[in-house]
Motif scaffolding. Sequence first.
Motif, PDB file in Angstrom:
ATOM      1  N   ARG A 138       0.810  -1.282   0.132  1.00  0.00           N
ATOM      2  CA  ARG A 138      -0.097  -0.089  -0.008  1.00  0.00           C
ATOM      3  C   ARG A 138       0.783   1.240   0.077  1.00  0.00           C
ATOM      4  O   ARG A 138       0.774   2.197  -0.858  1.00  0.00           O
ATOM      5  CB  ARG A 138      -0.827   0.166   1.338  1.00  0.00           C
ATOM      6  CG  ARG A 138      -1.821   1.180   1.307  1.00  0.00           C
ATOM      7  CD  ARG A 138      -2.220   1.409   2.729  1.00  0.00           C
ATOM      8  NE  ARG A 138      -1.122   1.506   3.714  1.00  0.00           N
ATOM      9  CZ  ARG A 138      -0.952   0.999   4.883  1.00  0.00           C
ATOM     10  NH1 ARG A 138      -1.810   0.331   5.416  1.00  0.00           N
ATOM     11  NH2 ARG A 138       0.078   1.053   5.646  1.00  0.00           N
ATOM     12  N   ARG A 190      -9.629 -12.222   3.931  1.00  0.00           N
ATOM     13  CA  ARG A 190      -9.680 -12.001   5.546  1.00  0.00           C
ATOM     14  C   ARG A 190      -8.957 -10.904   5.905  1.00  0.00           C
ATOM     15  O   ARG A 190      -8.811 -10.832   7.138  1.00  0.00           O
ATOM     16  CB  ARG A 190      -9.255 -13.412   6.190  1.00  0.00           C
ATOM     17  CG  ARG A 190     -10.426 -14.522   6.080  1.00  0.00           C
ATOM     18  CD  ARG A 190     -11.660 -14.176   6.639  1.00  0.00           C
ATOM     19  NE  ARG A 190     -12.390 -15.090   6.638  1.00  0.00           N
ATOM     20  CZ  ARG A 190     -13.692 -15.010   7.166  1.00  0.00           C
ATOM     21  NH1 ARG A 190     -14.153 -14.065   8.006  1.00  0.00           N
ATOM     22  NH2 ARG A 190     -14.645 -15.992   7.148  1.00  0.00           N
ATOM     23  N   ASP A 233     -12.327  -8.608  13.609  1.00  0.00           N
ATOM     24  CA  ASP A 233     -11.558  -7.933  14.608  1.00  0.00           C
ATOM     25  C   ASP A 233     -12.102  -6.527  14.718  1.00  0.00           C
ATOM     26  O   ASP A 233     -11.825  -5.723  13.806  1.00  0.00           O
ATOM     27  CB  ASP A 233      -9.984  -8.039  14.150  1.00  0.00           C
ATOM     28  CG  ASP A 233      -9.021  -7.044  15.050  1.00  0.00           C
ATOM     29  OD1 ASP A 233      -9.694  -6.622  15.961  1.00  0.00           O
ATOM     30  OD2 ASP A 233      -7.960  -7.046  14.702  1.00  0.00           O
TER      31      ASP A 233
HETATM   32  N1  CTP Z   1      -4.465  -6.529   9.381  1.00  0.00           N
HETATM   33  C1  CTP Z   1      -5.898  -6.796   9.434  1.00  0.00           C
HETATM   34  N2  CTP Z   1      -6.546  -6.592  10.427  1.00  0.00           N
HETATM   35  C2  CTP Z   1      -6.018  -6.152  11.346  1.00  0.00           C
HETATM   36  C3  CTP Z   1      -4.586  -5.643  11.262  1.00  0.00           C
HETATM   37  C4  CTP Z   1      -3.810  -5.905  10.185  1.00  0.00           C
HETATM   38  O1  CTP Z   1      -6.152  -7.303   8.328  1.00  0.00           O
HETATM   39  N3  CTP Z   1      -6.455  -5.773  12.503  1.00  0.00           N
HETATM   40  C5  CTP Z   1      -3.570  -6.820   7.973  1.00  0.00           C
HETATM   41  C6  CTP Z   1      -3.702  -5.603   7.099  1.00  0.00           C
HETATM   42  O2  CTP Z   1      -3.569  -6.341   5.641  1.00  0.00           O
HETATM   43  C7  CTP Z   1      -2.649  -4.949   7.294  1.00  0.00           C
HETATM   44  C8  CTP Z   1      -1.527  -6.131   7.687  1.00  0.00           C
HETATM   45  O3  CTP Z   1      -2.110  -6.943   8.427  1.00  0.00           O
HETATM   46  O4  CTP Z   1      -1.890  -4.302   6.068  1.00  0.00           O
HETATM   47  C9  CTP Z   1      -0.381  -5.562   8.404  1.00  0.00           C
HETATM   48  O5  CTP Z   1      -0.773  -4.805   9.807  1.00  0.00           O
HETATM   49  P1  CTP Z   1      -0.085  -3.912  10.426  1.00  0.00           P
HETATM   50  O6  CTP Z   1       1.220  -3.940  10.634  1.00  0.00           O
HETATM   51  O7  CTP Z   1      -0.967  -3.714  11.662  1.00  0.00           O
HETATM   52  O8  CTP Z   1      -0.771  -2.469   9.677  1.00  0.00           O
HETATM   53  P2  CTP Z   1      -0.074  -1.957   8.138  1.00  0.00           P
HETATM   54  O9  CTP Z   1      -1.246  -1.968   7.247  1.00  0.00           O
HETATM   55  O10 CTP Z   1       1.300  -2.238   8.016  1.00  0.00           O
HETATM   56  O11 CTP Z   1       0.012  -0.302   8.549  1.00  0.00           O
HETATM   57  P3  CTP Z   1       0.693   0.486   9.673  1.00  0.00           P
HETATM   58  O12 CTP Z   1       2.140   0.054   9.379  1.00  0.00           O
HETATM   59  O13 CTP Z   1       0.509   1.946   9.348  1.00  0.00           O
HETATM   60  O14 CTP Z   1       0.052   0.324  10.902  1.00  0.00           O
END
Ligand code: CTP
Length: 472
Positions: A34, A119, A167
Amino acid sequence: MNLEHALKDPIFKIISKSADELDMECYVVGGFVRDFLLDRNTAQDIDIVAIGSGIELAKQVAKNLPNQSKVSIFKTYGTAMLRHGTIALEFVGARKESYRKESRNPEVEDGNLDDDQKRRDFTINALAIGLNASNFGTLLDPFNGIKDLENKRIVTPLDPNITFSDDPLRMLRAVRFATQLEFEIDPKSLGAIKDNFQRINIITKERIVVELHKILESPKPSIGFLLLEKTGLLDVILPEITALKGIDDVEGQRHKDNFYHTLEVVDNIAKHTDNVWLRWTALLHDIGKAPTKKFSKKVGWTFHGHELKGSKMVYHLFKRLKMPLNDKMKYVQKLVFMSSRPIALSNENITDAAVRRLVFDAGEYIDDLMTLCEADITTKNPRKFKKYHNNFKLVRQKMIEVEERDRIRDFQPPVTGEEIMKAFELKPCREIGIIKEFIKEAILEGHIPNEYQAAYDLMLEKGTQLGLTTAS
Ligand code: CTP
């Protein structure tokens, strides 16, 4: 679409080789993809999905790394972590159920990439890039996340009720991404948050606070707080802020809506500081106004003592949200408590003594307090806006002058308790405190300069007045 240029870091070739050695499919997904497409600073946290065992893949990657990095394994979650320089690689095996929820359940069936992608929380986070030699750099985007990136939309891949019930934190993540990226939440997803907001209660406070911080750290935090308010989440998470909503009108006398005012202050301060605790202060500076609000015919609306009340509420709020009850909290409390001081000052004739007292009371926080108070000017009347800012300029100017002369900021008593004891041949007693306080007051009032000799002379004078005799 081919995104091989996103995979320039040599680590991706190593993962690719490792996966091929194991004859295992694997992809980079989530935030890395992203943020690459958005041209944001690409994440240092890289999520890798394996169609197979993520732990096995992590071990193979570690073997192929020159410095034999250590793999941390989280068995219950079926994930593994590997650090490589500044990069943190997280490996997870694709699952049929939501990997967030079900990964805690070892019974869950393994899945393929498609199962994994649907998911995930949002289409923009479900983009995957192939890492095997056969598809290195190929983008896999079954939910049209690219289109949602272009249209700046936060959309769930499945029915939002399913995604959010997998979640519930994702409701808050939706708001957080909308704020960070200045995207819109898709109306269906927004509607589902409105229907399910109470479910945020099952999420740990620590995870909630991570998202609140990210909202506050965004360029325009009000976007998030308005969405939180609109969906009902704010009332569950920060009822002190929703309590500020509304304008009361009694006999034509109205007060401003302190909720919208607060959001303006937060946006204002975001332009001047990245310190998230100072941003918290802006968010909380008026929380004492709801419980102290009173109306009287004589003076209209008042909020007497709201600063003290607010600073006490800060403690309860931090405790409830399991935020640190440490120096950060004390900082927020102190600034909330002092939040009206510079304003009150700038409305009057600004005397040196008042400025010295302000600097003395605020100590090391004086600059942050001034930043807060300037952000607090939200009047829409251009004449008043200019006047208040000019007054603050004067206060700042006077602060510099006074500080140059009297060094109040890190005030140290010019005459110590020991010197007082020596001068009057005293053992520790009340009088020492009285003399010290008298000297400090004299300096703050400008009766004497903050200098040793002047303070010493005053000490002798005050001591004699108290009936003490000097050592001969
Ligand atoms: N994810 C999800 N549901 C959540 C947390 C995370 O589906 N509650 C998935 C998403 O695909 C997300 C990935 O896990 O992109 C990684 O999560 P995270 O590292 O928390 O977020 P990022 O998208 O990487 O963004 P950021 O680093 O800005 O938190």
